[in-house]
Scaffold this active site. Structure first.
Site, PDB file in Angstrom:
ATOM      1  CB  SER A  16      -0.935  -0.004   1.211  1.00  0.00           C
ATOM      2  OG  SER A  16      -0.214  -0.181   2.410  1.00  0.00           O
ATOM      3  CD  GLU A  18       0.942   7.713   5.066  1.00  0.00           C
ATOM      4  OE1 GLU A  18       0.697   6.630   5.631  1.00  0.00           O
ATOM      5  OE2 GLU A  18       1.406   8.698   5.660  1.00  0.00           O
ATOM      6  CE1 TYR A  50      -7.601  17.861   7.646  1.00  0.00           C
ATOM      7  CE2 TYR A  50      -7.625  16.598   9.689  1.00  0.00           C
ATOM      8  CZ  TYR A  50      -7.877  17.771   8.995  1.00  0.00           C
ATOM      9  OH  TYR A  50      -8.385  18.845   9.655  1.00  0.00           O
ATOM     10  CG  HIS A  78      -4.151   9.096   6.596  1.00  0.00           C
ATOM     11  ND1 HIS A  78      -2.919   8.985   7.200  1.00  0.00           N
ATOM     12  CD2 HIS A  78      -4.112   8.259   5.533  1.00  0.00           C
ATOM     13  CE1 HIS A  78      -2.171   8.112   6.532  1.00  0.00           C
ATOM     14  NE2 HIS A  78      -2.870   7.669   5.514  1.00  0.00           N
ATOM     15  NE  ARG A 108      -3.568  11.743  20.255  1.00  0.00           N
ATOM     16  CZ  ARG A 108      -2.594  11.890  21.137  1.00  0.00           C
ATOM     17  NH1 ARG A 108      -2.805  11.543  22.393  1.00  0.00           N
ATOM     18  NH2 ARG A 108      -1.415  12.353  20.783  1.00  0.00           N
ATOM     19  CG  ASP A 110       0.973  14.581  16.618  1.00  0.00           C
ATOM     20  OD1 ASP A 110       0.991  13.757  17.551  1.00  0.00           O
ATOM     21  OD2 ASP A 110       1.681  14.489  15.597  1.00  0.00           O
ATOM     22  CG  HIS A 146       2.461   7.889  20.382  1.00  0.00           C
ATOM     23  ND1 HIS A 146       2.166   8.884  21.283  1.00  0.00           N
ATOM     24  CD2 HIS A 146       2.149   8.370  19.165  1.00  0.00           C
ATOM     25  CE1 HIS A 146       1.677   9.928  20.617  1.00  0.00           C
ATOM     26  NE2 HIS A 146       1.649   9.638  19.342  1.00  0.00           N
ATOM     27  CB  ALA A 149       3.103   5.531  25.111  1.00  0.00           C
ATOM     28  CG  ASN A 158      -3.718   3.192  22.424  1.00  0.00           C
ATOM     29  OD1 ASN A 158      -4.935   3.352  22.530  1.00  0.00           O
ATOM     30  ND2 ASN A 158      -3.000   3.798  21.498  1.00  0.00           N
ATOM     31  CG  PHE A 213       9.850  13.518   9.478  1.00  0.00           C
ATOM     32  CD1 PHE A 213       9.215  14.717   9.745  1.00  0.00           C
ATOM     33  CD2 PHE A 213       9.799  13.020   8.174  1.00  0.00           C
ATOM     34  CE1 PHE A 213       8.571  15.428   8.736  1.00  0.00           C
ATOM     35  CE2 PHE A 213       9.160  13.715   7.157  1.00  0.00           C
ATOM     36  CZ  PHE A 213       8.550  14.919   7.443  1.00  0.00           C
ATOM     37  CG  HIS A 263       1.580   1.915   4.624  1.00  0.00           C
ATOM     38  ND1 HIS A 263       0.400   2.056   3.910  1.00  0.00           N
ATOM     39  CD2 HIS A 263       1.877   3.156   5.091  1.00  0.00           C
ATOM     40  CE1 HIS A 263       0.011   3.323   3.951  1.00  0.00           C
ATOM     41  NE2 HIS A 263       0.889   4.014   4.660  1.00  0.00           N
TER      42      HIS A 263
HETATM   43  P1  FAD Z   1      -3.770   6.844  19.800  1.00  0.00           P
HETATM   44  O1  FAD Z   1      -3.826   5.418  19.391  1.00  0.00           O
HETATM   45  O2  FAD Z   1      -4.989   7.444  20.398  1.00  0.00           O
HETATM   46  O3  FAD Z   1      -2.533   6.973  20.828  1.00  0.00           O
HETATM   47  C1  FAD Z   1      -2.020   8.240  21.165  1.00  0.00           C
HETATM   48  C2  FAD Z   1      -1.247   8.174  22.465  1.00  0.00           C
HETATM   49  O4  FAD Z   1      -2.147   8.124  23.562  1.00  0.00           O
HETATM   50  C3  FAD Z   1      -0.350   6.955  22.634  1.00  0.00           C
HETATM   51  O5  FAD Z   1       0.794   7.367  23.315  1.00  0.00           O
HETATM   52  C4  FAD Z   1      -1.180   6.008  23.478  1.00  0.00           C
HETATM   53  O6  FAD Z   1      -0.367   5.103  24.185  1.00  0.00           O
HETATM   54  C5  FAD Z   1      -1.867   7.011  24.394  1.00  0.00           C
HETATM   55  N1  FAD Z   1      -3.163   6.562  24.919  1.00  0.00           N
HETATM   56  C6  FAD Z   1      -4.143   5.883  24.265  1.00  0.00           C
HETATM   57  N2  FAD Z   1      -5.213   5.709  25.073  1.00  0.00           N
HETATM   58  C7  FAD Z   1      -4.920   6.302  26.253  1.00  0.00           C
HETATM   59  C8  FAD Z   1      -5.625   6.494  27.480  1.00  0.00           C
HETATM   60  N3  FAD Z   1      -6.853   6.028  27.663  1.00  0.00           N
HETATM   61  N4  FAD Z   1      -5.001   7.186  28.470  1.00  0.00           N
HETATM   62  C9  FAD Z   1      -3.745   7.692  28.309  1.00  0.00           C
HETATM   63  N5  FAD Z   1      -3.031   7.531  27.159  1.00  0.00           N
HETATM   64  C10 FAD Z   1      -3.615   6.852  26.150  1.00  0.00           C
HETATM   65  N6  FAD Z   1      -1.164  12.391  11.928  1.00  0.00           N
HETATM   66  C11 FAD Z   1      -1.917  13.292  11.258  1.00  0.00           C
HETATM   67  O7  FAD Z   1      -2.172  14.380  11.752  1.00  0.00           O
HETATM   68  N7  FAD Z   1      -2.392  13.035  10.005  1.00  0.00           N
HETATM   69  C12 FAD Z   1      -2.171  11.854   9.379  1.00  0.00           C
HETATM   70  O8  FAD Z   1      -2.636  11.653   8.258  1.00  0.00           O
HETATM   71  C13 FAD Z   1      -1.388  10.863  10.061  1.00  0.00           C
HETATM   72  N8  FAD Z   1      -1.159   9.657   9.509  1.00  0.00           N
HETATM   73  C14 FAD Z   1      -0.443   8.702  10.205  1.00  0.00           C
HETATM   74  C15 FAD Z   1      -0.289   7.431   9.653  1.00  0.00           C
HETATM   75  C16 FAD Z   1       0.410   6.442  10.329  1.00  0.00           C
HETATM   76  C17 FAD Z   1       0.560   5.062   9.697  1.00  0.00           C
HETATM   77  C18 FAD Z   1       0.999   6.732  11.593  1.00  0.00           C
HETATM   78  C19 FAD Z   1       1.817   5.700  12.312  1.00  0.00           C
HETATM   79  C20 FAD Z   1       0.825   7.995  12.163  1.00  0.00           C
HETATM   80  C21 FAD Z   1       0.091   8.981  11.493  1.00  0.00           C
HETATM   81  N9  FAD Z   1      -0.138  10.254  12.046  1.00  0.00           N
HETATM   82  C22 FAD Z   1      -0.897  11.181  11.365  1.00  0.00           C
HETATM   83  C23 FAD Z   1       0.422  10.612  13.359  1.00  0.00           C
HETATM   84  C24 FAD Z   1      -0.566  10.372  14.525  1.00  0.00           C
HETATM   85  O9  FAD Z   1      -1.701  11.171  14.369  1.00  0.00           O
HETATM   86  C25 FAD Z   1       0.157  10.738  15.816  1.00  0.00           C
HETATM   87  O10 FAD Z   1       1.190   9.820  16.067  1.00  0.00           O
HETATM   88  C26 FAD Z   1      -0.735  10.913  17.034  1.00  0.00           C
HETATM   89  O11 FAD Z   1       0.042  11.533  18.057  1.00  0.00           O
HETATM   90  C27 FAD Z   1      -1.260   9.605  17.615  1.00  0.00           C
HETATM   91  O12 FAD Z   1      -2.233   9.063  16.832  1.00  0.00           O
HETATM   92  P2  FAD Z   1      -2.768   7.571  17.132  1.00  0.00           P
HETATM   93  O13 FAD Z   1      -3.891   7.327  16.214  1.00  0.00           O
HETATM   94  O14 FAD Z   1      -1.661   6.613  17.173  1.00  0.00           O
HETATM   95  O15 FAD Z   1      -3.330   7.791  18.640  1.00  0.00           O
END
Ligand code: FAD
Length: 288
Positions: A16, A18, A50, A78, A108, A110, A146, A149, A158, A213, A263
């Site tokens: 895939s 990106e 996004y 995304h 989620r 940032d 992460h 975390a 998570n 990065f 990917h």
């Molecule tokens: P989550 O899975 O929610 O985790 C975020 C953090 O919170 C982790 O440290 C986790 O351990 C912690 N956590 C989870 N649940 C809890 C809880 N209940 N209490 C306390 N801590 C908790 N960013 C963008 O803006 N746009 C994009 O298009 C984009 N694409 C990406 C694609 C990939 C393949 C990857 C790996 C990352 C991408 N990102 C993107 C970056 C991503 O948005 C960031 O890394 C963001 O900080 C975390 O997103 P997540 O979905 O992993 O979050």
């Protein structure tokens, strides 16, 4: 092990790709040349990032729409939850589903600097998407943990929550230490995560930018990688060759370790990704 031998073992590799939305007409041209070059490799899907908090979802939607209209590729936007309410996300998900977009990379995103501690996480977005329709959902995973975390174990829990909420696969943050990915994959299996943990491969052309990065995202830059790019700051042609070599070495080890799905963070460039896929035995689909 000879290359022929490795290729014969690698017949069922899925890839895939990106991309990110271009911000200038020049970058748009580069993106579309890359999409056209990579499309015949028949990727499982192509995703379009996004920028959370950027407020310009239209740019992602625009690229996704054009991919749908002009190619036969499966396009996956995304989607981030930090900058939208549940109601907005449900509306967006419905719009996507109704316009034939069934694959989503759920994140989620940032938080802007100085934000209060978050209360919603990516697993909430997965649950919400599942409540709207039967999407194919990819989520993010972090072999080197992460940055937010508490520790590696809570980050793994998570990921398990995201899979249990209904995600179909995890795509990893980029990495260069293949062992860190392999150890992470083992820990996922031990934690009962039974989906693919798809390695996110970043073909490096701009090493300085990659280091930045990596620094922001808690990704290790091994000493050997620094050595590979040493003295090449002003030599993009050699960097390109070295970058391809580094990534090809990585994917060969991963493929030998049984990885079937890859990917690629293409950064909208086709050359290195194409060459790496070629080495993996992924060739143009000439059957249409
Ligand atoms: P989550 O899975 O929610 O985790 C975020 C953090 O919170 C982790 O440290 C986790 O351990 C912690 N956590 C989870 N649940 C809890 C809880 N209940 N209490 C306390 N801590 C908790 N960013 C963008 O803006 N746009 C994009 O298009 C984009 N694409 C990406 C694609 C990939 C393949 C990857 C790996 C990352 C991408 N990102 C993107 C970056 C991503 O948005 C960031 O890394 C963001 O900080 C975390 O997103 P997540 O979905 O992993 O979050």
């Amino acid at each position: 092990q000879s290359l022929n031998q490795s290729l014969s073992e690698l017949s069922d590799i899925n890839v895939s790709f990106e991309f990110f939305p271009p911000s200038t007409p020049e970058m748009e041209k580069i993106l579309w040349n890359s999409i056209r070059r990579l499309a015949p490799l028949d990727p499982k899907f192509v995703s379009v990032t996004y920028g959370a908090n950027s407020g310009v979802r239209d740019r992602t939607h625009g690229v996704i729409e054009r991919i749908q209209q002009e190619t036969s590729l499966v396009a996956a936007p995304h989607l981030t939850l930090v900058d939208a309410s549940d109601e907005e996300l449900v509306d967006l998900a419905k719009q996507y589903w109704n316009s034939g977009i069934k694959n989503i990379v759920a994140l989620r995103g940032d938080l802007p600097d100085g934000s209060p501690k978050p209360t919603r996480f990516a697993n909430d977005l997965v649950r919400l998407l599942r409540s709207v329709a039967d999407f194919d959902i990819s989520v993010a995973a972090y072999p080197e943990v992460h940055p937010d975390a508490r520790n590696a174990q809570s980050d793994l829990i998570n990921l398990k929550k995201k899979i249990d909420a209904g995600a179909n696969r995890a795509i990893t943050q980029f990495f260069f230490d293949v062992e860190s990915y392999l150890r992470f994959r083992d820990r996922c299996v031990a934690a009962g995560i039974d989906t693919e943990i798809v390695p996110g491969i970043l073909p490096v052309t701009n090493f300085k930018q990659t280091k930045r990065f990596a620094d922001m995202t808690n990704v290790a830059i091994p000493g050997w990688l620094n050595k590979q790019f040493e003295g090449l700051d002003d030599d993009p042609a050699t960097r390109q060759l070295v970058g391809a070599n580094v990534a090809i070495d990585m994917v060969k080890v991963l493929a030998r370790e049984g990885v079937k799905d890859f990917h690629f963070y293409t950064l909208n460039r086709a050359e290195l990704t194409y060459a790496i896929c070629h080495t993996l035995g992924v060739r143009p689909n000439t059957n249409g």
